[in-house]
Design an enzyme around this catalytic site. Structure first.
Site, PDB file in Angstrom:
ATOM      1  N   GLU A 182      38.050  38.575  95.141  1.00 41.37           N
ATOM      2  CA  GLU A 182      39.154  39.401  94.655  1.00 41.37           C
ATOM      3  C   GLU A 182      38.727  40.858  94.545  1.00 41.37           C
ATOM      4  OE1 GLU A 182      37.969  36.598  93.450  1.00 41.37           O
ATOM      5  OE2 GLU A 182      39.463  35.440  92.352  1.00 41.37           O
TER       6      GLU A 182
ATOM      7  N   CYS B 288      32.821  38.940  93.671  1.00 42.49           N
ATOM      8  CA  CYS B 288      33.864  37.957  93.992  1.00 42.49           C
ATOM      9  C   CYS B 288      34.791  38.466  95.100  1.00 42.49           C
ATOM     10  CB  CYS B 288      34.722  37.675  92.768  1.00 42.49           C
ATOM     11  SG  CYS B 288      33.884  36.845  91.417  1.00 42.49           S
TER      12      CYS B 288
ATOM     13  N   CYS C 210      37.287  39.736  87.387  1.00 37.54           N
ATOM     14  CA  CYS C 210      38.277  40.064  88.429  1.00 37.54           C
ATOM     15  C   CYS C 210      39.646  40.327  87.813  1.00 37.54           C
ATOM     16  CB  CYS C 210      38.355  38.957  89.474  1.00 37.54           C
ATOM     17  SG  CYS C 210      36.916  38.954  90.570  1.00 37.54           S
TER      18      CYS C 210
ATOM     19  N   CYS D  65      38.149  34.954  88.061  1.00 39.25           N
ATOM     20  CA  CYS D  65      37.273  35.028  86.883  1.00 39.25           C
ATOM     21  C   CYS D  65      37.723  36.178  85.977  1.00 39.25           C
ATOM     22  CB  CYS D  65      35.814  35.197  87.306  1.00 39.25           C
ATOM     23  SG  CYS D  65      35.383  36.879  87.807  1.00 39.25           S
TER      24      CYS D  65
ATOM     25  N   ASN E 232      33.838  36.444  98.807  1.00 41.03           N
ATOM     26  CA  ASN E 232      32.697  36.621  97.902  1.00 41.03           C
ATOM     27  C   ASN E 232      31.422  36.886  98.702  1.00 41.03           C
ATOM     28  OD1 ASN E 232      33.005  33.870  98.726  1.00 41.03           O
ATOM     29  ND2 ASN E 232      31.726  33.156  97.051  1.00 41.03           N
ATOM     30  N   ILE E 233      30.616  37.790  98.166  1.00 40.43           N
ATOM     31  CA  ILE E 233      29.355  38.168  98.802  1.00 40.43           C
ATOM     32  C   ILE E 233      28.259  38.023  97.749  1.00 40.43           C
ATOM     33  CG2 ILE E 233      28.065  40.002  99.940  1.00 40.43           C
ATOM     34  CD1 ILE E 233      30.741  41.063 101.000  1.00 40.43           C
ATOM     35  N   GLU E 234      27.383  37.043  97.971  1.00 37.39           N
ATOM     36  CA  GLU E 234      26.366  36.714  96.978  1.00 37.39           C
ATOM     37  C   GLU E 234      25.064  37.463  97.238  1.00 37.39           C
ATOM     38  OE1 GLU E 234      26.267  32.384  96.824  1.00 37.39           O
ATOM     39  OE2 GLU E 234      28.173  32.417  95.701  1.00 37.39           O
TER      40      GLU E 234
HETATM   41  N1  THU Z   1      34.031  33.526  92.961  1.00 40.67           N
HETATM   42  C1  THU Z   1      34.986  34.313  93.552  1.00 40.67           C
HETATM   43  O1  THU Z   1      34.737  34.933  94.594  1.00 40.67           O
HETATM   44  N2  THU Z   1      36.204  34.383  92.964  1.00 40.67           N
HETATM   45  C2  THU Z   1      36.578  33.679  91.870  1.00 40.67           C
HETATM   46  O2  THU Z   1      37.711  33.787  91.437  1.00 40.67           O
HETATM   47  C3  THU Z   1      35.626  32.796  91.204  1.00 40.67           C
HETATM   48  C4  THU Z   1      34.247  32.801  91.743  1.00 40.67           C
HETATM   49  C5  THU Z   1      32.733  33.390  93.625  1.00 40.67           C
HETATM   50  C6  THU Z   1      31.569  34.049  92.953  1.00 40.67           C
HETATM   51  C7  THU Z   1      30.414  33.236  93.500  1.00 40.67           C
HETATM   52  O3  THU Z   1      30.038  33.755  94.765  1.00 40.67           O
HETATM   53  C8  THU Z   1      31.006  31.860  93.733  1.00 40.67           C
HETATM   54  O4  THU Z   1      32.409  32.028  93.733  1.00 40.67           O
HETATM   55  C9  THU Z   1      30.617  30.843  92.687  1.00 40.67           C
HETATM   56  O5  THU Z   1      30.863  31.323  91.424  1.00 40.67           O
END
Ligand code: THU
Length: 132
Positions: A55, A53, A89, A86, A42-44
């Site tokens: 995935e 996310c 995804c 989620c 995940n890259i915020e």
């Molecule tokens: N996130 C994912 O990368 N994959 C998931 O299946 C659920 C959530 C990440 C998004 C965000 O960066 C962090 O988790 C919190 O929601």
């Protein structure tokens, strides 16, 4: 490549997570039918909605590489709870990887649950609705 090797690669990818806002690291490893693995994390973003996310980073990297046949994805986090993809995804994985994709999810105790993507996204909307 077996399930545990794929999970190890998801854990390796998790180390590359950029998640300073949630502090919730997620890693993914997407296995193609011909045995290649695409990793994702995940890259915020400070504009939270621009976050992506794990995935989807993996699925988009594979798509850019021209992959169209997939076998499985493993997903890991640091949480005690199972990390389950989620809704967005699930929809993207359906489009790019297909409903037969094996989805291996893990929890902090090292347990694994495996599903077909179609079990995680039943009665889905997809290309069949537009082209079929
Ligand atoms: N996130 C994912 O990368 N994959 C998931 O299946 C659920 C959530 C990440 C998004 C965000 O960066 C962090 O988790 C919190 O929601």
């Amino acid at each position: 490549m077996n399930k545990n090797e794929l999970i190890n690669l998801a854990n390796e990818a998790k180390e590359k997570s950029y998640s300073p806002y949630s502090n919730f690291r997620v890693g993914a490893a997407l296995l193609t039918k011909d045995g290649k693995v695409y990793q994702g994390a995940n890259i915020e973003n400070a504009a939270y909605g621009a976050t992506i996310c794990a995935e989807r980073t993996a699925a988009f990297a594979a798509k850019l590489d021209g992959v169209d046949k997939y076998s499985a994805i493993a997903i890991t986090s640091d949480s005690e709870d199972f990390i389950s993809p989620c809704g967005s995804c699930r929809q993207v994985l359906l489009e790019l990887c297909g409903e037969e994709l094996d989805v291996h999810i893990t929890n902090g105790a090292g347990n694994v649950k495996s599903f077909k993507l179609k079990e995680l996204l039943p009665f889905s909307f997809g290309d069949k609705n537009l082209n079929g």
